[in-house]
Scaffold this motif. Sequence first.
Motif, mmCIF file in Angstrom:
data_model
loop_
_atom_site.group_PDB
_atom_site.id
_atom_site.type_symbol
_atom_site.label_atom_id
_atom_site.label_comp_id
_atom_site.label_asym_id
_atom_site.label_seq_id
_atom_site.Cartn_x
_atom_site.Cartn_y
_atom_site.Cartn_z
ATOM 1 N N ASP A 173 -6.193 2.559 0.681
ATOM 2 C CA ASP A 173 -5.288 2.602 1.806
ATOM 3 C C ASP A 173 -6.078 3.097 3.004
ATOM 4 O O ASP A 173 -6.872 4.014 2.891
ATOM 5 N N PRO A 174 -5.953 2.402 4.141
ATOM 6 C CA PRO A 174 -6.837 2.700 5.275
ATOM 7 C C PRO A 174 -6.741 4.143 5.740
ATOM 8 O O PRO A 174 -7.734 4.742 6.134
ATOM 9 N N VAL A 175 -5.537 4.693 5.674
ATOM 10 C CA VAL A 175 -5.357 6.068 6.162
ATOM 11 C C VAL A 175 -6.044 7.053 5.228
ATOM 12 O O VAL A 175 -6.786 7.931 5.660
ATOM 13 N N ARG A 176 -5.850 6.869 3.924
ATOM 14 C CA ARG A 176 -6.500 7.767 2.964
ATOM 15 C C ARG A 176 -8.013 7.607 3.059
ATOM 16 O O ARG A 176 -8.764 8.561 2.915
ATOM 17 N N GLY A 177 -8.463 6.409 3.358
ATOM 18 C CA GLY A 177 -9.892 6.130 3.445
ATOM 19 C C GLY A 177 -10.582 6.896 4.554
ATOM 20 O O GLY A 177 -11.786 7.106 4.510
ATOM 21 N N LEU A 178 -9.820 7.323 5.561
ATOM 22 C CA LEU A 178 -10.422 8.067 6.666
ATOM 23 C C LEU A 178 -10.983 9.390 6.188
ATOM 24 O O LEU A 178 -11.835 9.982 6.838
ATOM 25 N N SER A 219 -11.520 1.637 -3.149
ATOM 26 C CA SER A 219 -10.887 1.513 -4.466
ATOM 27 C C SER A 219 -11.273 2.693 -5.345
ATOM 28 O O SER A 219 -10.499 3.145 -6.177
ATOM 29 N N ASP A 220 -12.503 3.164 -5.161
ATOM 30 C CA ASP A 220 -13.010 4.283 -5.940
ATOM 31 C C ASP A 220 -12.190 5.548 -5.660
ATOM 32 O O ASP A 220 -11.664 6.183 -6.574
ATOM 33 N N THR A 221 -12.034 5.905 -4.382
ATOM 34 C CA THR A 221 -11.252 7.106 -4.060
ATOM 35 C C THR A 221 -9.792 6.915 -4.452
ATOM 36 O O THR A 221 -9.119 7.854 -4.859
ATOM 37 N N ASN A 222 -9.323 5.681 -4.317
ATOM 38 C CA ASN A 222 -7.942 5.394 -4.669
ATOM 39 C C ASN A 222 -7.672 5.706 -6.143
ATOM 40 O O ASN A 222 -6.679 6.347 -6.489
ATOM 41 N N ALA A 223 -8.593 5.284 -7.001
ATOM 42 C CA ALA A 223 -8.441 5.546 -8.434
ATOM 43 C C ALA A 223 -8.502 7.055 -8.712
ATOM 44 O O ALA A 223 -7.800 7.571 -9.575
ATOM 45 N N ARG A 224 -9.363 7.748 -7.966
ATOM 46 C CA ARG A 224 -9.464 9.196 -8.179
ATOM 47 C C ARG A 224 -8.182 9.902 -7.738
ATOM 48 O O ARG A 224 -7.686 10.782 -8.418
ATOM 49 N N ASP A 225 -7.675 9.502 -6.563
ATOM 50 C CA ASP A 225 -6.462 10.137 -6.044
ATOM 51 C C ASP A 225 -5.283 9.945 -6.979
ATOM 52 O O ASP A 225 -4.460 10.829 -7.152
ATOM 53 N N ASN A 226 -5.186 8.746 -7.546
ATOM 54 C CA ASN A 226 -4.024 8.447 -8.382
ATOM 55 C C ASN A 226 -4.250 8.827 -9.835
ATOM 56 O O ASN A 226 -3.492 8.443 -10.698
ATOM 57 N N LYS A 227 -5.313 9.583 -10.080
ATOM 58 C CA LYS A 227 -5.634 10.046 -11.434
ATOM 59 C C LYS A 227 -5.699 8.884 -12.426
ATOM 60 O O LYS A 227 -5.100 8.894 -13.483
ATOM 61 N N GLN A 228 -6.435 7.835 -12.018
ATOM 62 C CA GLN A 228 -6.563 6.664 -12.890
ATOM 63 C C GLN A 228 -7.968 6.517 -13.454
ATOM 64 O O GLN A 228 -8.293 5.495 -14.033
#
Lengths: 310, 539
Positions: free
Chosen positions: A33-38, B421-430
């Motif tokens: 998500d672009p916002v979280r990516g910041l 995608s990498d941080t996304n997986a970490r944030d969502n505990k995946q």
Amino acid sequence: MGRYVARRLLQMIPVFIGTTLLIFLMVYALPGDPVRGLFGDKGADPAVLKALRHEYGLDQPVLVQYWHYMKDMVLHLDFGTEIASGRPVTEILGDAFPVTLRLAGMAFAIEAVLGIVLGVISGMRAGKAVDTVILVVTLLLISIPIFVLGYIFQTVFAFKLNLLDPSVSDATDYSQLLMPAIVLASVSLAYVARLTRTSVAENLRADYMRTAIAKGLPRRRVVGVHLMRNSLIPVVTFLGTDLGALMGGAIVTEGIFNIHGVGGTIYQAIIRREGTTLVGLVTILVLVYLFCSLIVDLLYAVLDPRIRYA
Amino acid sequence: MRGAKSAKWVAIAAVVALGATACGGGNDDGDSKAAADPNGKFSVEVGEPQHPLQPANTMESNGSIVIKSLFSGLVDYDSSGKIVMVNAQSVDTKDNKTFTVKLKSGWKFHDGTPVTATSYVKAWNWAASPANKQTNSFWFSDIQGYDDVAPAKGKAKADTMSGLKVVDDNTFTITLSKPIPYFVYKLGYEVFDPLPESFYKDPKAAGEHPVGNGPYKFVSWQHNKQIEVAKYDGYKGPNAAKNGGVVFKNYSKLETAYQDLKSGNLDVMRQVAPRDLPVYKQDLGDRAVDQSYSAIQTIAVAFYTKQWKDIDPKVLQGLSMAIDRDTITKTVLQGTREPATGWVAKGVLGYQPDAAGDITKYDPAKAKALIKEGGGVPGNKISIQYNADGGHKEWVEAVCGSITKATGVKCTGDSKPDFQSDTNARDNKQVKSLYRSGWVLDYPFISNFIRDLFGTKSDGNQGGFSNKKVDDLIAKADAAGTLEESEKLYQQVEKELVNYMPSIPLWYYKVNAGYSEKVSGVKYAQDGDPILTGIQVKK
């Protein structure tokens, strides 16, 4: 003719809506998500996250987001703002497109002129030594990956011979854009030459050619008007779609020569999930493609008297 | 005749510019000890900053190097991690909870307005407010009253933090919600820079044309092309520029930047591309730079998964001892990293060599024995998540090969297409098993590598590591009376971590960079960036 053009223009509307919606949904479907990516590796303050998401309307359903976006675009020519930099997307497009336009224009001119000339020469002398040489050269160009060609050019012309600058520091300077334009044009040039050659070689044996020669027309007119006009139809088709592709920017070539055009901008927008920037760029590209294909179709009628649009 | 008039101005400007730079050519005698030109400008390779140039909104390296040149904060650090006063005369405290900051008088912003206590207090309050959407706002969370300004839920109860009080023009006090002995270290981060009054009129415009109080003043920003800053003559800090200014040139590819460096179109690089690593020392000779900076790469553990939930730390110790760090850093990483011996990077106050003891040494036999003792790896299979766009694939595969060869545990890389995608997986505990994690210092004190990563509630703790004993030790170190004491206690925490293994340390980062023949005095700081103000341009 006029009715045909009007019908084609109307057909653009559903195509336009379909493509933009598709891109919008694709960006939305990507993880991240672009916002979280910041915030990178570090955690973010939930209150700030919420405020940012709200500002860019990311807390609404995707179709609502799309509706608002398209409404602003069509009514006010407002393409939204980029999330990370906070700049209006129109400004980003205004930075990237002129650069790509110049590069693509140069590449297009090189490939069209050189490609057709080489194609006609080898078509007229089919099976002779010249034809073989041009065949080998074009096959070579088609088979070398563009990044190899780019670095070879850089090493030879910039470092060994010191003729040209290794990278582009000023995108308005055509002499600096020359080398990347040649690299970019090389592959398409080969295709144009091959297409022209086949077409010319085939039409040389056509009935109307024999008639033209029998009428005692000068050779210049036989080749320049009768042969060329009919032979260019497949070439024009290719050139039309290629112009659209060139406008889409060349990520690899732009990267090698440090040109900040559309290709790099699209790449960055995808990496950072900047949906608004991406849809803005693609919207323009879709329009370019649609107009290119319309002009190609109209050119058929100009080139070949047997084709008429009622 | 507007056109004619503006053309005249351009011509005058060009003449002035030529006069000022004295047309640098012509006297190039190839003498390496050529005198320095105090007005010479040089160029640095930098990408396009992601955000507007606002100090509290910048957290990536492309923006922060520019912000650091334009703004000066209260304090800075030297290369050994010691505090240096910059805009502050003194920062005093009796109880590590209330700090009295005295400013040096006579400082001015680049627009001529004075830098006062209000410039700081107002800027911090503005940045802390969620309404202003500054990405670094949580840095103010130590200050009393932050929760009223930015509550996690609901509406803000206040717009200013009660812990900040202006005493007079050159004095203000900071009260924290609880004592932190090393708070002065945090003050060196850009987020604590002051802002001029003109900023609040139009923050957006200020992000495009920042007015700072630093050694350089802003000249221009051509998006995706370059940013130019010039020496600020009225600068009163200890780090005044020894050159006339900097051009931050935008390159999308490091390979291209390197070609330009060799041909003299670029003066300073921050990092050489992997392609050029084998040859850059030959190419540049003594202008090649190879030094460590304060950043560490680790393999973090997703403790929320079934696999690691109740794991015996011995298993993780075993996995750590199965990694042949020496060979991997020398071969796959081409000497750009240095094997880590603990969780804290070099150049940080409190760094101790060999903090982790034996567990970072390669010993296949012992690794096997430890894993067996700990009851084995559940499923006898691990995966390491990484982002494919960061050049990690090669070393992840090498680490996996090393582990499998030594212990027989199956190991695969779990590649995500990009960092998002990498941080996304970490944030969502995946995360399925293990993941790559990197940490560059925010401030050079040991707590930044321990508390901010392994405290149960820390932002940097994404693997769900939680241990009451470690939390208690951290709290104790935070409650210490003096900085030295706190440092000692933190060093003990680091020694303790071996028994809990919150992550597996791999290696420290190094700067592999270089500079052109036109400049001298190029040094790199702990964060891996060149120290711009010290660079001299040859005449």
